[in-house]
Design a protein around this motif. Structure first.
Motif, PDB file in Angstrom:
ATOM      1  N   ARG A  52     -62.949-115.011 -17.601  1.00 24.29           N
ATOM      2  CA  ARG A  52     -61.913-115.492 -18.503  1.00 24.29           C
ATOM      3  C   ARG A  52     -61.956-117.018 -18.558  1.00 24.29           C
ATOM      4  O   ARG A  52     -62.457-117.680 -17.665  1.00 24.29           O
TER       5      ARG A  52
ATOM      6  N   GLU B 276     -68.943-106.788 -12.627  1.00 22.49           N
ATOM      7  CA  GLU B 276     -67.911-105.771 -12.431  1.00 22.49           C
ATOM      8  C   GLU B 276     -66.840-106.347 -11.541  1.00 22.49           C
ATOM      9  O   GLU B 276     -67.112-106.726 -10.393  1.00 22.49           O
ATOM     10  N   ASP B 277     -65.601-106.465 -12.035  1.00 28.44           N
ATOM     11  CA  ASP B 277     -64.539-107.082 -11.244  1.00 28.44           C
ATOM     12  C   ASP B 277     -63.928-106.080 -10.265  1.00 28.44           C
ATOM     13  O   ASP B 277     -64.387-104.935 -10.150  1.00 28.44           O
ATOM     14  N   GLU B 278     -62.895-106.534  -9.553  1.00 30.15           N
ATOM     15  CA  GLU B 278     -62.309-105.710  -8.486  1.00 30.15           C
ATOM     16  C   GLU B 278     -61.644-104.442  -8.999  1.00 30.15           C
ATOM     17  O   GLU B 278     -61.376-103.519  -8.230  1.00 30.15           O
ATOM     18  N   THR B 279     -61.389-104.362 -10.312  1.00 34.81           N
ATOM     19  CA  THR B 279     -60.790-103.153 -10.894  1.00 34.81           C
ATOM     20  C   THR B 279     -61.853-102.182 -11.402  1.00 34.81           C
ATOM     21  O   THR B 279     -61.524-101.107 -11.896  1.00 34.81           O
ATOM     22  N   GLY B 280     -63.138-102.586 -11.306  1.00 32.04           N
ATOM     23  CA  GLY B 280     -64.217-101.748 -11.819  1.00 32.04           C
ATOM     24  C   GLY B 280     -64.559-102.036 -13.273  1.00 32.04           C
ATOM     25  O   GLY B 280     -65.422-101.375 -13.858  1.00 32.04           O
ATOM     26  N   THR B 281     -63.886-103.018 -13.869  1.00 31.48           N
ATOM     27  CA  THR B 281     -64.128-103.382 -15.265  1.00 31.48           C
ATOM     28  C   THR B 281     -65.327-104.315 -15.373  1.00 31.48           C
ATOM     29  O   THR B 281     -65.413-105.309 -14.643  1.00 31.48           O
ATOM     30  N   VAL B 282     -66.250-104.021 -16.270  1.00 29.84           N
ATOM     31  CA  VAL B 282     -67.379-104.921 -16.546  1.00 29.84           C
ATOM     32  C   VAL B 282     -66.941-105.926 -17.597  1.00 29.84           C
ATOM     33  O   VAL B 282     -66.500-105.536 -18.691  1.00 29.84           O
ATOM     34  N   ARG B 283     -67.027-107.191 -17.267  1.00 37.23           N
ATOM     35  CA  ARG B 283     -66.535-108.224 -18.191  1.00 37.23           C
ATOM     36  C   ARG B 283     -67.214-109.560 -17.916  1.00 37.23           C
ATOM     37  O   ARG B 283     -68.016-109.687 -16.994  1.00 37.23           O
TER      38      ARG B 283
ATOM     39  N   GLU C  22     -72.176-111.327 -17.010  1.00 41.39           N
ATOM     40  CA  GLU C  22     -71.352-110.127 -16.941  1.00 41.39           C
ATOM     41  C   GLU C  22     -71.310-109.632 -15.504  1.00 41.39           C
ATOM     42  O   GLU C  22     -72.294-109.720 -14.773  1.00 41.39           O
TER      43      GLU C  22
END
Length: 392
Positions: free
Chosen positions: A217, A207-214, A205
């Motif tokens: 893909r 945190e991507d460049e948009t701030g979303t933890v994911r 997991e």
């Protein structure tokens, strides 16, 4: 307008020139340190300081449009997950995911297995009078190591590396592999987790460049695995092939290594400096930059000639074209520099050291069978498809 001596010419697609580019590189360094090729419309830097600074300056020299000249020229969209074709901050996010899988401890823990794989390749050719540095070892051992790290079954490893090599072996790499060759393994590993990189990447997991933890893909994962598998095996394969040729041409230094195995790590560094697997890497220029009284204009592609920089006498005095395993240690840029410094460098160095240790134990002398040797024709990497030798 950049001026160059008319007879100074470098074409990355000229296979004959690339068999021995170093005389031309020496001329470019001295006569045209900011070189321009009108036929293919690219600039080139060749001096160590210029190349090193450009590699580090990721804001002026970006990778997001590709790191190969033909990909930059194509204008194609770079899919997410293609680590070597990314810029910060996205690159840093993706790189951090992989860096935790290539820690010094994890790499050192691989030594017994690498030595086992190497011995398994070498022992069958002892006593045969012949040994091919590429076909018998260079294409085999690194493939097995990467396969083990990724969790690819041994029976399928050859198929994976053949796919990666097929992408690189084109005279011009004008398209990216999709990574679909890994799809079946990825789906299986999702249902059957294990202690390998594929499982780690499936579950990581961030945190991507948009701030979303994911998590990654699927398309990102497939490209990640392609980069790891191809880059992970390719450097060591080329290193081992060049070792066979260079040490045959310097028998006194080879004898020195047999007598003094402690010199082998320095020899690995000198081979990497002297004949790097990649002659150059490409970047896209975002703003005008001055070099030696001339302008490298924004909006252009530039080749950073790492192989030329590695032999710059300003960095490697007195003569960078001389192979010397006892050369004063100075950092080369075979593995790049800055944000794109090769994460697999410690693994490649470890594999190279073990390969030379095990080869020299069994074969203290050899002669290259030049009539049967075959170069690998590609603009992405430079080395040998076959490096057969005769063992006395």
């Amino acid at each position: 307008m950049t001026t160059t001596a008319a007879e100074v010419y470098y074409d990355p697609y000229d296979l004959e020139l690339n068999k021995d580019p170093y005389p031309m590189f020496a001329r470019i360094r001295e006569e045209a340190p900011l070189y321009y090729n009108a036929q293919h419309d690219f600039y080139a830097l060749s001096r160590f300081d210029d190349v090193n600074k450009a590699l580090i300056d990721h804001e002026t020299f970006i990778s997001g449009k590709g790191a190969l000249l033909e990909i930059i020229k194509s204008g194609m969209d770079i899919p997410p997950g293609t680590l070597i074709f990314e810029d910060p901050p996205v690159h840093n996010i993706h790189r951090n995911l992989l860096s935790r899988m290539f820690t010094p401890r994890k790499v050192l823990d691989l030594e017994p297995k690498i030595r086992e794989f190497t011995a398994a390749c070498l022992d069958p050719v002892v006593g045969t009078g012949r040994f091919d540095f590429v076909n018998d070892l260079g294409e085999q051992m690194p493939m097995r190591v990467i396969g083990m790290l990724l969790g690819i079954p041994e029976a399928e490893q050859r198929h994976i590396t053949d796919h990666g090599e097929a992408t690189l072996q084109k005279e011009k790499v004008d398209a990216l592999a999709t990574g679909e060759v890994f799809a079946e393994f990825l789906d299986w590993r999702a249902e059957h987790p294990s202690d390998d990189i594929m499982t780690d990447l499936l579950n990581a997991e961030f945190e991507d460049e948009t701030g979303t933890v994911r998590t990654l893909r699927r398309e990102e994962l497939l490209l990640y695995l392609t980069v790891i598998a191809t880059a992970g095996a390719e450097t060591t394969t080329r290193l081992i092939g060049w070792a066979g040729k260079i040490l045959a041409e310097h028998p006194e230094q080879r004898a020195d290594l047999v007598a003094n195995p402690d010199l082998i790590p320095a020899a690995v560094e000198e081979i990497l400096r002297f004949e790097p697997p990649a002659l150059q890497v490409a970047r896209y220029v975002t703003k005008d930059v001055e070099y030696h009284g001339q302008t490298l204009p924004a909006g252009n592609a530039v080749l950073l000639l790492m192989a030329a920089a590695n032999r710059d006498p300003r960095r490697f005095p007195p003569d960078g074209d001389v192979f010397d395993i006892r050369r004063e240690a100075r950092q080369h840029i075979t593995f790049g520099a800055g944000t794109h410094f090769c994460m697999g460098n410690a693994l490649a160095r470890l594999e190279g050291r073990i390969a030379l240790e095990e080869i020299l134990k069994r074969f203290p002398e050899w002669e290259v069978d030049y009539e049967s040797a075959q170069m690998s024709h590609t603009t992405a990497v430079r080395g040998w498809a076959s490096m057969p030798t005769r063992i006395p």
